[in-house]
Design a protein around this motif. Structure first.
Motif, PDB file in Angstrom:
ATOM      1  N   ASP A   1       5.508  -0.803  -7.028  1.00 33.35           N
ATOM      2  CA  ASP A   1       4.729   0.196  -6.306  1.00 33.35           C
ATOM      3  C   ASP A   1       4.110   1.220  -7.264  1.00 33.35           C
ATOM      4  O   ASP A   1       2.953   1.633  -7.091  1.00 33.35           O
ATOM      5  CB  ASP A   1       5.587   0.893  -5.248  1.00 33.35           C
ATOM      6  N   TYR A   2       4.859   1.625  -8.275  1.00 31.83           N
ATOM      7  CA  TYR A   2       4.327   2.570  -9.259  1.00 31.83           C
ATOM      8  C   TYR A   2       3.124   1.960  -9.987  1.00 31.83           C
ATOM      9  O   TYR A   2       2.092   2.608 -10.159  1.00 31.83           O
ATOM     10  CB  TYR A   2       5.422   2.976 -10.247  1.00 31.83           C
ATOM     11  N   ALA A   3       3.267   0.697 -10.382  1.00 32.30           N
ATOM     12  CA  ALA A   3       2.149   0.013 -11.049  1.00 32.30           C
ATOM     13  C   ALA A   3       0.943  -0.065 -10.120  1.00 32.30           C
ATOM     14  O   ALA A   3      -0.204   0.140 -10.558  1.00 32.30           O
ATOM     15  CB  ALA A   3       2.589  -1.384 -11.491  1.00 32.30           C
ATOM     16  N   ALA A   4       1.170  -0.323  -8.849  1.00 33.77           N
ATOM     17  CA  ALA A   4       0.063  -0.412  -7.883  1.00 33.77           C
ATOM     18  C   ALA A   4      -0.648   0.930  -7.744  1.00 33.77           C
ATOM     19  O   ALA A   4      -1.883   0.994  -7.718  1.00 33.77           O
ATOM     20  CB  ALA A   4       0.589  -0.883  -6.527  1.00 33.77           C
ATOM     21  N   VAL A   5       0.118   2.012  -7.664  1.00 37.09           N
ATOM     22  CA  VAL A   5      -0.496   3.330  -7.503  1.00 37.09           C
ATOM     23  C   VAL A   5      -1.258   3.717  -8.773  1.00 37.09           C
ATOM     24  O   VAL A   5      -2.344   4.299  -8.698  1.00 37.09           O
ATOM     25  CB  VAL A   5       0.548   4.395  -7.097  1.00 37.09           C
TER      26      VAL A   5
ATOM     27  N   GLN B   1       0.829  -1.206   0.000  1.00 36.03           N
ATOM     28  CA  GLN B   1       0.000   0.000   0.000  1.00 36.03           C
ATOM     29  C   GLN B   1       0.869   1.265   0.000  1.00 36.03           C
ATOM     30  O   GLN B   1       0.842   2.056   0.947  1.00 36.03           O
ATOM     31  CB  GLN B   1      -0.968  -0.021   1.189  1.00 36.03           C
ATOM     32  N   PRO B   2       1.612   1.481  -1.093  1.00 38.14           N
ATOM     33  CA  PRO B   2       2.635   2.528  -1.113  1.00 38.14           C
ATOM     34  C   PRO B   2       2.116   3.935  -1.416  1.00 38.14           C
ATOM     35  O   PRO B   2       2.859   4.785  -1.879  1.00 38.14           O
ATOM     36  CB  PRO B   2       3.546   2.050  -2.250  1.00 38.14           C
ATOM     37  N   TRP B   3       0.851   4.213  -1.147  1.00 36.13           N
ATOM     38  CA  TRP B   3       0.244   5.478  -1.549  1.00 36.13           C
ATOM     39  C   TRP B   3      -0.102   6.360  -0.370  1.00 36.13           C
ATOM     40  O   TRP B   3      -0.230   5.922   0.761  1.00 36.13           O
ATOM     41  CB  TRP B   3      -1.008   5.207  -2.368  1.00 36.13           C
ATOM     42  N   ARG B   4      -0.256   7.646  -0.714  1.00 35.68           N
ATOM     43  CA  ARG B   4      -0.727   8.655   0.234  1.00 35.68           C
ATOM     44  C   ARG B   4      -1.453   9.703  -0.585  1.00 35.68           C
ATOM     45  O   ARG B   4      -1.210   9.852  -1.785  1.00 35.68           O
ATOM     46  CB  ARG B   4       0.459   9.271   0.980  1.00 35.68           C
TER      47      ARG B   4
ATOM     48  N   MET C   1       3.491   8.323  -3.957  1.00 39.88           N
ATOM     49  CA  MET C   1       3.957   6.998  -3.535  1.00 39.88           C
ATOM     50  C   MET C   1       5.294   7.141  -2.832  1.00 39.88           C
ATOM     51  O   MET C   1       6.056   8.072  -3.102  1.00 39.88           O
ATOM     52  CB  MET C   1       4.085   6.048  -4.722  1.00 39.88           C
ATOM     53  N   LYS C   2       5.543   6.217  -1.933  1.00 40.02           N
ATOM     54  CA  LYS C   2       6.841   6.141  -1.284  1.00 40.02           C
ATOM     55  C   LYS C   2       7.823   5.607  -2.314  1.00 40.02           C
ATOM     56  O   LYS C   2       7.574   4.570  -2.934  1.00 40.02           O
ATOM     57  CB  LYS C   2       6.797   5.178  -0.101  1.00 40.02           C
ATOM     58  N   GLU C   3       8.942   6.301  -2.494  1.00 40.02           N
ATOM     59  CA  GLU C   3       9.953   5.815  -3.432  1.00 40.02           C
ATOM     60  C   GLU C   3      10.842   4.800  -2.728  1.00 40.02           C
ATOM     61  O   GLU C   3      11.126   4.922  -1.540  1.00 40.02           O
ATOM     62  CB  GLU C   3      10.772   6.975  -3.974  1.00 40.02           C
ATOM     63  N   ASP C   4      11.260   3.813  -3.473  1.00 37.60           N
ATOM     64  CA  ASP C   4      12.117   2.766  -2.941  1.00 37.60           C
ATOM     65  C   ASP C   4      13.348   2.681  -3.827  1.00 37.60           C
ATOM     66  O   ASP C   4      13.222   2.723  -5.055  1.00 37.60           O
ATOM     67  CB  ASP C   4      11.362   1.428  -2.944  1.00 37.60           C
TER      68      ASP C   4
END
Length: 191
Positions: free
Chosen positions: A114-118, A52-55, A102-105
């Motif tokens: 994470d980008y695809a998820a957001v 859940q890498p979003w805000r 998104m939180k960058e990793d």
């Protein structure tokens, strides 16, 4: 009908095909409770390991002026003179602006996942909004990379703006733009 017999002409398929990008909005406000309902649907997007890498950062009411000023300050002096007033008026008139970060990793694979998820979350949001009669335009403008804009809208270090969503009830719904049939883009390898 079992799962495998489901046809692709049902309500979800129709919703996907009916959704339009909206750039012209009515002045009617959008309730925060509706936006939260839509976000609570959108967060069901697939995401690896349930990270859940979003805000979300929401600008409504007078907050729209904060958003508009942050955006216009990124313009060159010439562009401010040319477009500043018009853009300020436009962004102050849009009922809601939602920034999805998104939180960058540092690990590329995790960053990509994470980008695809957001992005999936944003599409979920757009579809759920359309179902409720709301229009959305998903923007990825250059000002989203400007440190002044990022600071003024509350984006933290280590976060990427994946999209800025302008949201409201559609004033103008554009016509359908045809899509290239998948058959023309599909490569099949059977051996």
């Amino acid at each position: 009908m079992n799962f495998m017999e489901t046809k692709l002409d049902g309500p979800i398929a129709e919703l996907i095909k009916a959704r339009r990008t909206i750039r012209s909005f009515k002045s009617d406000p959008v309730s925060r409770s509706l936006l939260l309902e839509l976000l609570n649907v959108a967060v069901w997007a697939p995401n690896h390991l349930n990270r859940q890498p979003w805000r979300f950062i929401l600008f409504q009411g007078e907050g729209r002026t904060t958003f508009a000023k942050a955006m216009v300050q990124t313009y060159s002096a010439e562009d401010k003179e040319k477009y500043g007033r018009k853009k300020m008026e436009y962004y102050q008139a849009v009922p809601a602006h939602l920034i999805i970060v998104m939180k960058e990793d540092p690990r590329q694979k995790v960053w990509d996942e994470d980008y695809a998820a957001v992005c999936s979350l944003i599409q979920n949001f757009q579809l759920a909004a359309w179902e409720q009669g709301l229009g959305v335009v998903w923007k990825t403008n250059n000002f989203g990379y400007d440190p002044r804009f990022r600071h003024d809208v509350g984006v933290k270090a280590g976060e990427k703006i994946v999209g800025i969503l302008h949201i409201g009830y559609p004033d103008i719904v554009p016509p359908v733009q045809q899509r290239t049939p998948a058959e023309e883009l599909l490569t099949v390898i059977e051996e």
